[in-house]
Design a protein around this motif. Structure first.
Motif, PDB file in Angstrom:
ATOM      1  N   GLU A 111       1.612  11.655  -3.391  1.00 24.28           N
ATOM      2  CA  GLU A 111       0.774  11.438  -2.223  1.00 24.28           C
ATOM      3  C   GLU A 111      -0.199  12.610  -2.078  1.00 24.28           C
ATOM      4  OE1 GLU A 111       5.158  10.546  -0.997  1.00 24.28           O
ATOM      5  OE2 GLU A 111       4.052  12.080  -2.142  1.00 24.28           O
ATOM      6  N   ILE A 112      -1.182  12.456  -1.188  1.00 26.57           N
ATOM      7  CA  ILE A 112      -2.036  13.575  -0.817  1.00 26.57           C
ATOM      8  C   ILE A 112      -1.136  14.678  -0.239  1.00 26.57           C
ATOM      9  CG2 ILE A 112      -3.941  14.302   0.682  1.00 26.57           C
ATOM     10  CD1 ILE A 112      -4.836  11.308   0.663  1.00 26.57           C
ATOM     11  N   CYS A 113      -1.422  15.908  -0.565  1.00 25.65           N
ATOM     12  CA  CYS A 113      -0.635  17.095  -0.173  1.00 25.65           C
ATOM     13  C   CYS A 113       0.603  17.298  -1.044  1.00 25.65           C
ATOM     14  CB  CYS A 113      -0.215  17.085   1.297  1.00 25.65           C
ATOM     15  SG  CYS A 113      -1.573  16.918   2.465  1.00 25.65           S
ATOM     16  N   SER A 114       0.741  16.523  -2.103  1.00 25.91           N
ATOM     17  CA  SER A 114       1.896  16.691  -2.985  1.00 25.91           C
ATOM     18  C   SER A 114       1.642  17.727  -4.075  1.00 25.91           C
ATOM     19  CB  SER A 114       2.250  15.354  -3.659  1.00 25.91           C
ATOM     20  OG  SER A 114       1.215  14.975  -4.567  1.00 25.91           O
ATOM     21  N   GLY A 115       0.366  18.041  -4.312  1.00 23.34           N
ATOM     22  CA  GLY A 115       0.031  18.920  -5.422  1.00 23.34           C
ATOM     23  C   GLY A 115      -0.156  18.168  -6.727  1.00 23.34           C
ATOM     24  N   ALA A 116       0.164  16.866  -6.727  1.00 24.49           N
ATOM     25  CA  ALA A 116      -0.008  16.022  -7.925  1.00 24.49           C
ATOM     26  C   ALA A 116      -0.434  14.627  -7.465  1.00 24.49           C
ATOM     27  CB  ALA A 116       1.282  15.959  -8.716  1.00 24.49           C
ATOM     28  N   SER A 117      -1.473  14.598  -6.637  1.00 25.61           N
ATOM     29  CA  SER A 117      -1.831  13.362  -5.944  1.00 25.61           C
ATOM     30  C   SER A 117      -2.449  12.307  -6.862  1.00 25.61           C
ATOM     31  CB  SER A 117      -2.816  13.679  -4.808  1.00 25.61           C
ATOM     32  OG  SER A 117      -3.173  12.496  -4.116  1.00 25.61           O
ATOM     33  N   TYR A 167       0.847  -1.194   0.000  1.00 28.08           N
ATOM     34  CA  TYR A 167       0.000   0.000   0.000  1.00 28.08           C
ATOM     35  C   TYR A 167       0.882   1.244   0.000  1.00 28.08           C
ATOM     36  CZ  TYR A 167      -3.597  -3.319   1.480  1.00 28.08           C
ATOM     37  OH  TYR A 167      -4.465  -4.389   1.554  1.00 28.08           O
ATOM     38  N   PRO A 168       0.400   2.342  -0.606  1.00 25.69           N
ATOM     39  CA  PRO A 168       1.196   3.579  -0.601  1.00 25.69           C
ATOM     40  C   PRO A 168       1.124   4.313   0.731  1.00 25.69           C
ATOM     41  CG  PRO A 168      -0.884   3.938  -1.731  1.00 25.69           C
ATOM     42  CD  PRO A 168      -0.846   2.479  -1.372  1.00 25.69           C
ATOM     43  N   ARG A 169       2.093   5.160   0.974  1.00 23.23           N
ATOM     44  CA  ARG A 169       1.937   6.155   2.031  1.00 23.23           C
ATOM     45  C   ARG A 169       0.924   7.181   1.540  1.00 23.23           C
ATOM     46  NH1 ARG A 169       8.329   6.907   2.495  1.00 23.23           N
ATOM     47  NH2 ARG A 169       8.823   5.121   3.824  1.00 23.23           N
ATOM     48  N   PHE A 170       0.074   7.658   2.448  1.00 25.16           N
ATOM     49  CA  PHE A 170      -0.994   8.555   2.022  1.00 25.16           C
ATOM     50  C   PHE A 170      -0.541   9.997   1.848  1.00 25.16           C
ATOM     51  CE2 PHE A 170      -4.640   5.833   3.975  1.00 25.16           C
ATOM     52  CZ  PHE A 170      -4.519   4.939   2.929  1.00 25.16           C
ATOM     53  N   TYR A 171       0.405  10.437   2.645  1.00 24.67           N
ATOM     54  CA  TYR A 171       0.671  11.876   2.732  1.00 24.67           C
ATOM     55  C   TYR A 171       2.109  12.255   2.401  1.00 24.67           C
ATOM     56  CZ  TYR A 171      -3.829  12.165   5.085  1.00 24.67           C
ATOM     57  OH  TYR A 171      -5.169  12.079   5.372  1.00 24.67           O
ATOM     58  N   LYS A 172       2.230  13.377   1.701  1.00 28.21           N
ATOM     59  CA  LYS A 172       3.528  14.047   1.591  1.00 28.21           C
ATOM     60  C   LYS A 172       3.617  14.993   2.779  1.00 28.21           C
ATOM     61  CE  LYS A 172       6.241  17.238  -1.232  1.00 28.21           C
ATOM     62  NZ  LYS A 172       7.504  16.488  -1.062  1.00 28.21           N
ATOM     63  N   THR A 195       5.699   8.045  -4.496  1.00 32.04           N
ATOM     64  CA  THR A 195       6.442   9.157  -3.899  1.00 32.04           C
ATOM     65  C   THR A 195       6.397  10.366  -4.837  1.00 32.04           C
ATOM     66  OG1 THR A 195       7.904   7.679  -2.672  1.00 32.04           O
ATOM     67  CG2 THR A 195       8.686   9.924  -3.063  1.00 32.04           C
ATOM     68  N   GLY A 196       5.941  11.485  -4.300  1.00 35.17           N
ATOM     69  CA  GLY A 196       5.711  12.669  -5.120  1.00 35.17           C
ATOM     70  C   GLY A 196       4.286  12.776  -5.611  1.00 35.17           C
TER      71      GLY A 196
END
Length: 269
Positions: free
Chosen positions: A230-236, A175-180, A227-228
């Motif tokens: 995630e939510i809060c990355s600006g390109a989720s 599973y991915p990490r959710f947040y940057k 990576t890059g």
């Protein structure tokens, strides 16, 4: 005379090289054309929740042709493809309801499972609606479950898969990490909550990787691919809270399936 012999020798060498290359190409073509019987198991991350365009015949399982298993099948034309992944599935659901298509001829199996066992949806609901301390305590509760109870459940499920498909190459995706962290989000969860949730994902992935290795399965880590994104990355590539379709919250978008999960599975398959 010497020139004639040299030309003949060179011609012979070139012909031999050409035959060798042709043979190698033929062998490669035969290998790449080998029939593959593929079965896709798992939870909402495999059925494609969040990617939209759900197959109405799949009902509450919410399978979609935008999910990585269907995308891989469309690109590789396996001789058979069974798609039994289902939204909300836990390890016990996979074992009880999804293994029917597996048999001794199955070559390839993909699987995402464990997040629902660990209480993924409840963790996120708790964190969105309650205090930072309550959120972090719920994440730690989930991590304790991953340490104490989930390994046995994974063992049972993995053993059942191997029993029914003894020759299959089994790929367990994480599973991915959710947040940057320190990203573009200006509201919502605190950084401590986001950090704790990411740590919970890492904890779960470590357990999945260990159990997969112990059963001779391949673990495919999707964290680097996301990576890059995630939510809060600006390109989720992940939905945040989706109030219009709450079930899609914290699931990959269609781009998350095609740009995140698909290449990771392709490389592992």
């Amino acid at each position: 005379m010497k020139t004639s012999r040299t030309a003949a020798l060179l011609s012979s060498l070139l012909l031999g090289a050409a035959l060798a290359l042709t043979g190698a190409g033929a062998a490669h073509a035969d290998s790449s054309a080998a029939a593959v019987d593929y079965v896709a198991l798992g939870d909402s991350y495999s059925s494609g929740v969040g990617a939209g365009n759900y197959d109405s015949s799949s009902g509450s399982c919410k399978r979609t042709q935008r999910a990585y298993p269907a995308l891989w099948a469309a690109a590789n034309a396996p001789s058979s493809f069974a798609f039994t992944a289902c939204s909300g599935a836990r390890t016990t659901d996979v074992t009880a309801n999804q293994l029917g298509p597996l048999n001794s001829g199955t070559d390839l199996v993909s699987l995402t499972v464990g997040g629902n066992d660990a209480g993924f949806a409840d963790v996120m609901t708790t964190c969105v609606l309650n205090s930072e301390a309550t959120c972090i305590a719920r994440v730690n509760e989930a991590k304790n479950y991953v340490d104490t109870t989930l390994p046995g459940r994974l063992d049972t499920t993995y053993s059942a898969i191997r029993s029914k498909a003894p020759s299959a190459h089994v790929v367990v995706l994480g599973y991915p990490r959710f947040y940057k962290l320190n990203g573009t989000c200006v509201a919502g969860l605190t950084e401590n909550e986001r950090r704790a949730i990411n740590g919970g994902a890492d904890h779960l992935n470590a357990a999945l990787a260990k159990r997969a290795a112990d059963h001779g399965f391949t673990f495919a880590d999707v964290v680097p691919a996301f990576t890059g994104h995630e939510i809060c990355s600006g390109a989720s590539w992940l939905h945040s809270v989706n109030w219009l379709n709450i079930g899609e919250s914290y699931h990959p978008t269609a781009t998350g399936q095609s740009g995140g999960y698909l290449p990771v599975f392709r490389n592992a398959a």
